[in-house]
Design a protein around this motif. Structure first.
Motif, PDB file in Angstrom:
ATOM      1  N   UNK A 171      -3.886-119.995 108.274  1.00 42.67           N
ATOM      2  CA  UNK A 171      -5.055-120.711 107.738  1.00 42.67           C
ATOM      3  C   UNK A 171      -6.182-120.718 108.767  1.00 42.67           C
ATOM      4  N   UNK A 172      -7.396-121.019 108.334  1.00 42.88           N
ATOM      5  CA  UNK A 172      -8.524-121.087 109.294  1.00 42.88           C
ATOM      6  C   UNK A 172      -8.258-122.145 110.337  1.00 42.88           C
ATOM      7  N   UNK A 173      -8.919-122.049 111.483  1.00 44.63           N
ATOM      8  CA  UNK A 173      -8.725-123.065 112.534  1.00 44.63           C
ATOM      9  C   UNK A 173      -9.172-124.430 112.064  1.00 44.63           C
ATOM     10  N   UNK A 174      -8.484-125.482 112.516  1.00 44.50           N
ATOM     11  CA  UNK A 174      -8.872-126.830 112.104  1.00 44.50           C
ATOM     12  C   UNK A 174     -10.214-127.230 112.681  1.00 44.50           C
ATOM     13  N   UNK A 175     -10.877-128.120 112.017  1.00 42.75           N
ATOM     14  CA  UNK A 175     -12.153-128.635 112.496  1.00 42.75           C
ATOM     15  C   UNK A 175     -11.899-129.909 113.284  1.00 42.75           C
ATOM     16  N   UNK A 176     -12.870-130.245 114.117  1.00 44.41           N
ATOM     17  CA  UNK A 176     -12.730-131.454 114.917  1.00 44.41           C
ATOM     18  C   UNK A 176     -12.209-131.123 116.303  1.00 44.41           C
ATOM     19  N   UNK A 177     -11.710-132.150 117.052  1.00 45.16           N
ATOM     20  CA  UNK A 177     -11.247-131.939 118.419  1.00 45.16           C
ATOM     21  C   UNK A 177     -10.148-130.898 118.438  1.00 45.16           C
ATOM     22  N   UNK A 178     -10.293-129.898 119.316  1.00 37.89           N
ATOM     23  CA  UNK A 178      -9.331-128.823 119.432  1.00 37.89           C
ATOM     24  C   UNK A 178      -9.551-127.728 118.450  1.00 37.89           C
TER      25      UNK A 178
ATOM     26  N   UNK B 125      -2.342-119.300 126.705  1.00 39.11           N
ATOM     27  CA  UNK B 125      -2.170-119.916 125.395  1.00 39.11           C
ATOM     28  C   UNK B 125      -3.448-119.812 124.582  1.00 39.11           C
ATOM     29  N   UNK B 126      -4.583-119.993 125.254  1.00 40.28           N
ATOM     30  CA  UNK B 126      -5.862-119.847 124.549  1.00 40.28           C
ATOM     31  C   UNK B 126      -6.077-118.401 124.107  1.00 40.28           C
TER      32      UNK B 126
ATOM     33  N   UNK C 249       3.375-124.156 106.657  1.00 39.32           N
ATOM     34  CA  UNK C 249       3.830-125.538 106.833  1.00 39.32           C
ATOM     35  C   UNK C 249       3.512-126.104 108.208  1.00 39.32           C
ATOM     36  N   UNK C 250       3.044-125.275 109.133  1.00 36.66           N
ATOM     37  CA  UNK C 250       2.709-125.756 110.470  1.00 36.66           C
ATOM     38  C   UNK C 250       3.836-125.687 111.477  1.00 36.66           C
ATOM     39  N   UNK C 251       5.017-125.156 111.086  1.00 35.49           N
ATOM     40  CA  UNK C 251       6.078-124.989 112.075  1.00 35.49           C
ATOM     41  C   UNK C 251       5.644-124.012 113.171  1.00 35.49           C
ATOM     42  N   UNK C 252       5.011-122.934 112.757  1.00 34.95           N
ATOM     43  CA  UNK C 252       4.425-121.973 113.687  1.00 34.95           C
ATOM     44  C   UNK C 252       2.915-122.124 113.610  1.00 34.95           C
TER      45      UNK C 252
ATOM     46  N   UNK D 135      -2.056-124.772 118.113  1.00 36.27           N
ATOM     47  CA  UNK D 135      -1.508-125.876 118.887  1.00 36.27           C
ATOM     48  C   UNK D 135      -0.052-125.583 119.257  1.00 36.27           C
ATOM     49  N   UNK D 136       0.392-126.114 120.407  1.00 38.73           N
ATOM     50  CA  UNK D 136       1.799-125.980 120.784  1.00 38.73           C
ATOM     51  C   UNK D 136       2.652-126.856 119.875  1.00 38.73           C
ATOM     52  N   UNK D 137       3.754-126.289 119.398  1.00 43.10           N
ATOM     53  CA  UNK D 137       4.659-127.028 118.520  1.00 43.10           C
ATOM     54  C   UNK D 137       6.084-126.550 118.811  1.00 43.10           C
ATOM     55  N   UNK D 138       6.630-127.029 119.924  1.00 45.68           N
ATOM     56  CA  UNK D 138       7.955-126.586 120.346  1.00 45.68           C
ATOM     57  C   UNK D 138       9.015-127.010 119.332  1.00 45.68           C
TER      58      UNK D 138
END
Length: 256
Positions: A247-254, A101-102, A180-183, A187-190
């Motif tokens: 979009x660019x990777x989120x900042x913060x944890x993960x 996954x990584x 929209x973050x569906x895909x 992060x995993x988003x089943x």
């Protein structure tokens, strides 16, 4: 929505990611095989300590001394003094899953500070390489079933034009799902993936309607009975490498 349409939607939604997974798996296997290679054993008679070997002028007394050292070492090893190799922890299935996954996140996600142009230049060739063989295979299958069903060159050209419209709809829909973050490549988003697959099924259902407007019922039945699936064909042949960068990777944890 028919059951076959739902199955085709799932195939189309997951095929690109599966191909990337297999591409990474093949690369990992090649790395393991390369590391497992060993230098060839020395040819017979090449022992420099053997009598008569080039440069091997060891006399009997020297060989006797070496034999004594060897026996001494052997005796120590027999007494349980053999050096123990450190145990290498075996990767569990869950650890392997997380690593993959990584790898996929690193493959499909954007690096910190990576521009959209740099992302396209990095990812597009890799996606094309991962899908090249499946695309060749599915294109050959389409030729075979079209010949079996008696599809004319004119009908085949009409199908290509109709599929071009479907591809545009697929890319537009997928770009919106990523935005929209569906895909989410990070992060995993089943739940989001299942929602995306449902909308994808609607697109493929419309594609089936286009096919039905070009081919006769007899031709469609012959293609169906052959085992060929238009949903699988569209999922493999769609120009996924033309998708907009995420979009660019989120900042913060993960994140970064």
């Amino acid at each position: 929505m028919s059951r076959s349409t739902v199955i085709a939607a799932a195939l189309a939604a997951l095929f690109a990611a599966t191909s990337v997974w297999l591409y990474l798996d093949r690369r990992d296997l090649e790395d393991r095989l390369a590391s497992a290679r060993r230098a060839p054993a020395p040819a017979a008679g090449s022992d420099p300590w053997a009598p008569g070997a080039p440069g091997g002028s060891t006399d009997d007394s020297t060989r006797a001394s070496l034999d004594g050292v060897t026996r001494g070492l052997g005796g120590n090893l027999d007494r349980g003094d053999r050096p123990a190799l450190a145990d290498t922890p075996k990767e569990t299935r869950l650890e392997r899953r997380l690593r993959r996954q990584a790898e996929i996140a690193g493959f499909l996600g954007r690096d910190p500070g990576e521009s959209e142009e740099d992302y396209r230049a990095r990812v597009a060739p890799l996606v094309e390489a991962a899908l090249s063989r499946p695309r060749e295979n599915i294109a050959e299958m389409r030729k075979e079933v079209e010949a079996l069903a008696g599809v004319t060159p004119e009908q085949s050209a009409q199908l290509d034009a109709a599929f071009g419209e479907v591809y545009d709809e697929l890319l537009t829909y997928t770009n919106a799902a990523v935005t929209d973050g569906q895909l989410d490549p990070y992060e995993r988003n089943v739940a989001g993936l299942l929602e995306y697959a449902g909308g994808l099924g609607q697109i493929l259902q419309g594609a089936e309607g286009k096919v039905g407007g070009i081919l006769s019922p007899e031709q469609q039945r012959a293609i169906y009975d052959s085992g060929f699936e238009w949903g699988e064909y569209l999922g493999v042949s769609a120009p996924w490498e033309k998708l907009s960068p995420p979009p660019p990777p989120p900042e913060g944890p993960g994140g970064s």
